[in-house]
Design an enzyme around this catalytic site. Structure first.
Site, PDB file in Angstrom:
ATOM      1  N   HIS A 121       0.774  -1.145   0.151  1.00 16.92           N
ATOM      2  CA  HIS A 121      -0.120   0.003   0.189  1.00 16.92           C
ATOM      3  C   HIS A 121       0.854   1.370   0.047  1.00 16.92           C
ATOM      4  O   HIS A 121       0.909   2.155   0.883  1.00 16.92           O
ATOM      5  CB  HIS A 121      -0.926  -0.070   1.359  1.00 16.92           C
ATOM      6  CG  HIS A 121      -2.026   0.850   0.978  1.00 16.92           C
ATOM      7  ND1 HIS A 121      -3.476   0.426   0.965  1.00 16.92           N
ATOM      8  CD2 HIS A 121      -2.224   2.021   0.694  1.00 16.92           C
ATOM      9  CE1 HIS A 121      -4.441   1.107   0.953  1.00 16.92           C
ATOM     10  NE2 HIS A 121      -3.871   2.401   0.602  1.00 16.92           N
ATOM     11  N   GLU A 357     -12.430  -0.896  -0.441  1.00 18.60           N
ATOM     12  CA  GLU A 357     -12.562   0.263   0.007  1.00 18.60           C
ATOM     13  C   GLU A 357     -13.637   1.150  -0.579  1.00 18.60           C
ATOM     14  O   GLU A 357     -13.893   1.000  -1.641  1.00 18.60           O
ATOM     15  CB  GLU A 357     -11.193   1.183  -0.393  1.00 18.60           C
ATOM     16  CG  GLU A 357     -10.071   0.981   0.374  1.00 18.60           C
ATOM     17  CD  GLU A 357      -8.805   1.870   0.205  1.00 18.60           C
ATOM     18  OE1 GLU A 357      -9.088   2.983  -0.576  1.00 18.60           O
ATOM     19  OE2 GLU A 357      -7.735   1.378   0.351  1.00 18.60           O
TER      20      GLU A 357
HETATM   21  C1  FCB Z   1      -7.521   5.484  -1.788  1.00 17.54           C
HETATM   22  C2  FCB Z   1      -6.218   4.769  -1.064  1.00 17.54           C
HETATM   23  C3  FCB Z   1      -6.443   4.859   0.524  1.00 17.54           C
HETATM   24  C4  FCB Z   1      -7.034   6.010   0.899  1.00 17.54           C
HETATM   25  C5  FCB Z   1      -8.437   6.326  -0.053  1.00 17.54           C
HETATM   26  C6  FCB Z   1      -9.098   7.589   0.558  1.00 17.54           C
HETATM   27  O1  FCB Z   1      -6.912   5.639  -3.188  1.00 17.54           O
HETATM   28  O2  FCB Z   1      -6.154   3.514  -1.258  1.00 17.54           O
HETATM   29  O3  FCB Z   1      -5.204   4.878   1.140  1.00 17.54           O
HETATM   30  O4  FCB Z   1      -6.071   7.239   0.857  1.00 17.54           O
HETATM   31  O5  FCB Z   1      -8.083   6.315  -1.328  1.00 17.54           O
END
Ligand code: FCB
Length: 453
Positions: A121, A357
């Site tokens: 990450h 996410e």
């Molecule tokens: C994504 C990232 C994460 C966070 C979100 C808001 O692009 O993976 O680390 O910053 O956005």
């Protein structure tokens, strides 16, 4: 699946990333990462913010695990800091760094929380950047060696592995726009980097499977439906190009179709990925991780204005068109998630999908000891509903990770953007669950969206 309910065993979770929450950048033999260097370079982040302390999760992790346990989430996605495991990127393993994740995994399992481990990450060891970073093929090989060590150590207890987080962002924001580490601005480098990231995904997938028989391996991509600014041919073509660069350039090779020929042609004068790597990238996936925040809106412009002829609409333009915006200036479009999931399932047929996410930043404030983040609740409710419609239509969506458990270091925006369902007071590092945390707890308990009042 009955109305409003999610399938049994649906994996609700939250997500974080090492550099955004851990702090303790010099602890227990950790080496420097490109984000240490970048954030300490004047002018690169909001008011010079760095991840030096962040949420101090490296020391406060037992409290954070407790917060998850009380939330009732069956899963948690976090990332491992490569420079904790290999301070110099390769060579000697730093036992104390590995031991931290060992303890974390044990505590999660103890709390009945399934870990989803992301290997990359964005915190590349600085020592590897000094040798050329992702622009070099050797970095892909170093990544596979790192994946091997971590999978051997944790693979008896960790089942779910995510090789990369958002390779498009790493390639383009890090090496073309230069707004992320390592801050390079060169399109040819960005394209080369995108290929080495994908190659390293294939190599790491092989390494993880060799180290752990139970491993379920996937990759997390940032994917968005791409909307043309108008029905004009110029805008429609730009949308097609951007869909190629953002979505198909990553999806096609990962799903065994090789790079899309239209994008290959578009990028040919910058970099041409070697054909012999294509089968390596195409390791069968156990699942695809999807990060979705908003669709992309683009217009076509002349090549003299922008080398790829693409320009994103500004937040002001989106607002004029009636879109509600989050604190990032991103439009709130839950139908975009449904549309994306349907497309992925129809065109690529992944065996399983996870939303790794989704979430929103709002300028939350603590009032009388509470954070009433109603807009975040509305954002999440609308996106959960969109995911539910996709499942009802047959999409194999198996879980949903809210970004993020905690307010944290939002990369170049530093601590100015709050994505957490738990508020972090940066003066004391105290954690305070927001209204969205309690709302999410109800969703998880019922495995359904609460009735609207
Ligand atoms: C994504 C990232 C994460 C966070 C979100 C808001 O692009 O993976 O680390 O910053 O956005």
């Amino acid at each position: 699946m009955t109305a409003g309910r999610f399938p049994d065993g649906f994996l609700w979770g939250t997500a974080t990333a090492a550099y955004q929450i851990e702090g303790a950048v010099h602890e227990d033999g950790r080496g420097l990462s490109i984000w240490d260097t970048f954030s300490h370079t004047p002018g690169k982040t909001f008011e010079g913010h760095t991840g030096d302390l962040a949420c101090d999760h490296y020391r406060r992790w037992p409290e954070d695990v407790r917060l998850m346990q009380e939330l009732g989430t069956p899963a948690y996605r976090f990332s491992i800091a490569w420079p904790r495991v290999f301070p110099k990127g390769a060579g000697v393993v730093n036992e104390r760094g590995l031991a931290f994740y060992d303890r974390l995994v044990d505590a999660l399992l103890e709390a009945k929380i399934t870990p989803f481990v992301t290997l990359y990450h964005w915190d590349l060891p600085q020592a590897l950047q000094d040798q050329g970073g992702w622009a070099e093929r050797a970095t892909a090989e170093a990544f596979a060696a790192y994946a091997d060590v971590v999978a051997r150590r944790l693979g008896d207890r960790v089942r779910y592995w995510i090789t990369h987080n958002e390779p498009w962002v790493v390639a383009y924001l890090g090496h073309y726009q230069g707004v992320h580490a390592p801050g390079i601005q060169d399109l040819a480098t960005a394209v080369r980097v995108s290929h080495h990231l994908l190659l390293s995904h294939g190599l790491a997938t092989q390494a993880i499977r060799a180290a752990s028989r139970q491993a379920q391996v996937g990759i997390t991509l940032n994917l968005s439906p791409v909307m043309p600014a108008s029905e004009e041919e110029l805008d429609r073509q730009a949308a097609q190009r951007f869909d190629g660069l953002l979505n198909r350039w990553f999806l096609d090779p990962v799903f065994g179709r090789g790079y899309p020929s239209d994008v290959r042609e578009l990028l040919a004068s910058y970099y041409e990925p070697p054909e012999q790597d294509v089968p390596v990238i195409a390791q069968p996936l156990d699942f695809l991780g999807v990060n979705y925040y908003a669709p992309a809106f683009v217009r076509g412009v002349r090549l003299e204005e922008q080398p790829l002829g693409i320009q994103a609409l500004t937040p002001a333009e989106l607002q004029e068109r009636g879109y509600e915006l989050t604190d990032m200036g991103w439009p709130v479009v839950p139908e975009g998630l449904e549309q994306l999931l349907l497309r992925l399932s129809r065109e690529y047929g992944p065996p399983a999908l996870y939303i790794t996410e989704n979430g929103a930043a709002y300028p939350d404030e603590r009032v009388d000891g509470e954070v009433r983040d109603e807009r975040r609740i509305a954002y999440l409710a609308a996106h959960f509903a969109a995911a539910h419609r996709a499942i009802a239509a047959g999409v194999p969506l198996r879980g949903y990770f809210v970004w993020s458990l905690l307010d944290n270091f939002e990369w170049a925006y530093g601590y100015s953007k709050r994505f957490g369902i738990v508020y972090v007071d940066y003066a004391t590092l105290a954690r305070l669950p927001k209204a969205s945390y309690y709302w999410y707890r109800e969703v998880i308990t019922a495995n359904a969206l609460p009735e609207r009042e």
